[in-house]
Design a protein around this motif. Sequence first.
Motif, PDB file in Angstrom:
ATOM      1  N   ILE A 202      17.430 -14.103  29.468  1.00  0.00           N
ATOM      2  CA  ILE A 202      17.082 -12.750  29.044  1.00  0.00           C
ATOM      3  C   ILE A 202      18.195 -12.282  28.116  1.00  0.00           C
ATOM      4  N   THR A 203      18.011 -11.136  27.509  1.00  0.00           N
ATOM      5  CA  THR A 203      19.033 -10.656  26.583  1.00  0.00           C
ATOM      6  C   THR A 203      20.202 -10.033  27.345  1.00  0.00           C
ATOM      7  N   GLU A 204      21.346 -10.013  26.687  1.00  0.00           N
ATOM      8  CA  GLU A 204      22.520  -9.397  27.301  1.00  0.00           C
ATOM      9  C   GLU A 204      22.279  -7.906  27.521  1.00  0.00           C
ATOM     10  N   ARG A 205      21.532  -7.317  26.612  1.00  0.00           N
ATOM     11  CA  ARG A 205      21.210  -5.897  26.757  1.00  0.00           C
ATOM     12  C   ARG A 205      20.395  -5.656  28.026  1.00  0.00           C
ATOM     13  N   THR A 206      19.474  -6.570  28.333  1.00  0.00           N
ATOM     14  CA  THR A 206      18.665  -6.446  29.547  1.00  0.00           C
ATOM     15  C   THR A 206      19.532  -6.607  30.797  1.00  0.00           C
ATOM     16  N   VAL A 207      20.479  -7.534  30.730  1.00  0.00           N
ATOM     17  CA  VAL A 207      21.408  -7.717  31.850  1.00  0.00           C
ATOM     18  C   VAL A 207      22.170  -6.426  32.117  1.00  0.00           C
ATOM     19  N   ASN A 208      22.713  -5.841  31.083  1.00  0.00           N
ATOM     20  CA  ASN A 208      23.476  -4.597  31.237  1.00  0.00           C
ATOM     21  C   ASN A 208      22.601  -3.453  31.732  1.00  0.00           C
ATOM     22  N   PHE A 209      21.335  -3.468  31.310  1.00  0.00           N
ATOM     23  CA  PHE A 209      20.389  -2.457  31.778  1.00  0.00           C
ATOM     24  C   PHE A 209      20.238  -2.537  33.297  1.00  0.00           C
ATOM     25  N   HIS A 210      20.053  -3.744  33.808  1.00  0.00           N
ATOM     26  CA  HIS A 210      19.888  -3.925  35.250  1.00  0.00           C
ATOM     27  C   HIS A 210      21.178  -3.597  36.005  1.00  0.00           C
ATOM     28  N   ILE A 211      22.303  -3.986  35.437  1.00  0.00           N
ATOM     29  CA  ILE A 211      23.585  -3.691  36.088  1.00  0.00           C
ATOM     30  C   ILE A 211      23.804  -2.188  36.176  1.00  0.00           C
ATOM     31  N   ASN A 212      23.519  -1.479  35.103  1.00  0.00           N
ATOM     32  CA  ASN A 212      23.679  -0.019  35.100  1.00  0.00           C
ATOM     33  C   ASN A 212      22.758   0.641  36.122  1.00  0.00           C
ATOM     34  N   ASN A 213      21.542   0.104  36.260  1.00  0.00           N
ATOM     35  CA  ASN A 213      20.603   0.638  37.256  1.00  0.00           C
ATOM     36  C   ASN A 213      21.163   0.487  38.663  1.00  0.00           C
ATOM     37  N   VAL A 214      21.714  -0.697  38.941  1.00  0.00           N
ATOM     38  CA  VAL A 214      22.255  -0.962  40.274  1.00  0.00           C
ATOM     39  C   VAL A 214      23.462  -0.076  40.557  1.00  0.00           C
ATOM     40  N   VAL A 215      24.339   0.053  39.572  1.00  0.00           N
ATOM     41  CA  VAL A 215      25.519   0.908  39.734  1.00  0.00           C
ATOM     42  C   VAL A 215      25.090   2.337  40.080  1.00  0.00           C
ATOM     43  N   THR A 216      24.058   2.820  39.414  1.00  0.00           N
ATOM     44  CA  THR A 216      23.554   4.170  39.673  1.00  0.00           C
ATOM     45  C   THR A 216      22.921   4.262  41.061  1.00  0.00           C
ATOM     46  N   LYS A 217      22.077   3.298  41.410  1.00  0.00           N
ATOM     47  CA  LYS A 217      21.403   3.318  42.712  1.00  0.00           C
ATOM     48  C   LYS A 217      22.386   3.314  43.868  1.00  0.00           C
ATOM     49  N   LEU A 218      23.451   2.538  43.724  1.00  0.00           N
ATOM     50  CA  LEU A 218      24.412   2.393  44.810  1.00  0.00           C
ATOM     51  C   LEU A 218      25.567   3.390  44.720  1.00  0.00           C
ATOM     52  N   ASN A 219      25.515   4.257  43.724  1.00  0.00           N
ATOM     53  CA  ASN A 219      26.574   5.253  43.536  1.00  0.00           C
ATOM     54  C   ASN A 219      27.944   4.574  43.511  1.00  0.00           C
ATOM     55  N   ALA A 220      28.019   3.499  42.730  1.00  0.00           N
ATOM     56  CA  ALA A 220      29.245   2.710  42.643  1.00  0.00           C
ATOM     57  C   ALA A 220      30.028   3.075  41.385  1.00  0.00           C
ATOM     58  N   ALA A 221      31.318   2.793  41.405  1.00  0.00           N
ATOM     59  CA  ALA A 221      32.176   3.130  40.265  1.00  0.00           C
ATOM     60  C   ALA A 221      31.957   2.188  39.089  1.00  0.00           C
ATOM     61  N   ASN A 222      31.638   0.922  39.390  1.00  0.00           N
ATOM     62  CA  ASN A 222      31.433  -0.072  38.340  1.00  0.00           C
ATOM     63  C   ASN A 222      30.658  -1.251  38.913  1.00  0.00           C
ATOM     64  N   LYS A 223      30.436  -2.282  38.102  1.00  0.00           N
ATOM     65  CA  LYS A 223      29.600  -3.387  38.555  1.00  0.00           C
ATOM     66  C   LYS A 223      30.255  -4.200  39.675  1.00  0.00           C
ATOM     67  N   THR A 224      31.589  -4.268  39.664  1.00  0.00           N
ATOM     68  CA  THR A 224      32.285  -4.989  40.735  1.00  0.00           C
ATOM     69  C   THR A 224      32.104  -4.271  42.064  1.00  0.00           C
ATOM     70  N   ALA A 225      32.283  -2.965  42.035  1.00  0.00           N
ATOM     71  CA  ALA A 225      32.096  -2.173  43.253  1.00  0.00           C
ATOM     72  C   ALA A 225      30.648  -2.248  43.725  1.00  0.00           C
ATOM     73  N   ALA A 226      29.706  -2.278  42.770  1.00  0.00           N
ATOM     74  CA  ALA A 226      28.289  -2.373  43.123  1.00  0.00           C
ATOM     75  C   ALA A 226      27.992  -3.703  43.816  1.00  0.00           C
ATOM     76  N   ALA A 227      28.570  -4.778  43.300  1.00  0.00           N
ATOM     77  CA  ALA A 227      28.356  -6.103  43.888  1.00  0.00           C
ATOM     78  C   ALA A 227      28.917  -6.161  45.302  1.00  0.00           C
ATOM     79  N   VAL A 228      30.107  -5.614  45.489  1.00  0.00           N
ATOM     80  CA  VAL A 228      30.738  -5.601  46.819  1.00  0.00           C
ATOM     81  C   VAL A 228      29.908  -4.767  47.789  1.00  0.00           C
ATOM     82  N   LYS A 229      29.502  -3.594  47.351  1.00  0.00           N
ATOM     83  CA  LYS A 229      28.737  -2.697  48.214  1.00  0.00           C
ATOM     84  C   LYS A 229      27.389  -3.327  48.585  1.00  0.00           C
TER      85      LYS A 229
END
Length: 236
Positions: A202-229
């Motif tokens: 998939i495109t890198e833009r799509t990857v970032n789109f999904h990462i941003n969605n997860v960060v928002t859903k989990l109320n995380a500070a960044n993608k690393t925090a989202a992955a840990v949570k």
Amino acid sequence: MNTWQENQLQALQSIQSEQQFFQTLLSFSKELGFDYCAYGLRMPIPVNQPKTVMLNNYPTAWQAQYQAKDYLAVDPTVHHAMRSLMPVIWTDELFSPAGELWEEARSHGLRYGWAQAIHDFHGTAGMLTLARSDEPISATELSAKTFKMAWLTQVAHAGLSRCLAPKLMPEIHVKLSNREISVLRWTADGKTASDIASILRITERTVNFHINNVVTKLNAANKTAAAVKAALLGLL
């Protein structure tokens, strides 16, 4: 299922308040011959200072002392609960690393006890403790009551988690799409957005789109925090 279990479930399944639930739990513990009942619930997040809740009917003076001296940090039963799901009986040997705690607990009438931990797939840990002032827990009593006490641990955790977890950890209800989970798993493995885009085609833009969605859903500070949570919550 026997009558004893059915009575528990009927009494507890409709309760929505943690205080009401605990009072009913206390009545069951007294039926088993224990004057005191305690239940501790520990959330998996935040990682550094996980949210905890303790419900008990211990003497008020002991509750204040336990908190004032931060005995939670040295309590051997808590340390055992974090390492093992096996039940444990209060003994001098168990409390040898925390002599002051043990001496003060006994001075408040907490002399004989049994505790068992439980962990669920959301990463939430709990521990049920049953205690009394007199009459040691004999091997005969333990043999006769172990099943009921273990069952009570399961019921206590299910009910109190239902009442408390959504308040303490609203992320427990977060739902991730299959694609979000895939992207986050690769992120947890240390892959960059470019790497993940290549792996998933998939495109890198799509990857970032999904990462941003997860960060928002989990109320995380960044993608690393989202992955840990997400990992701690059992979402991966």
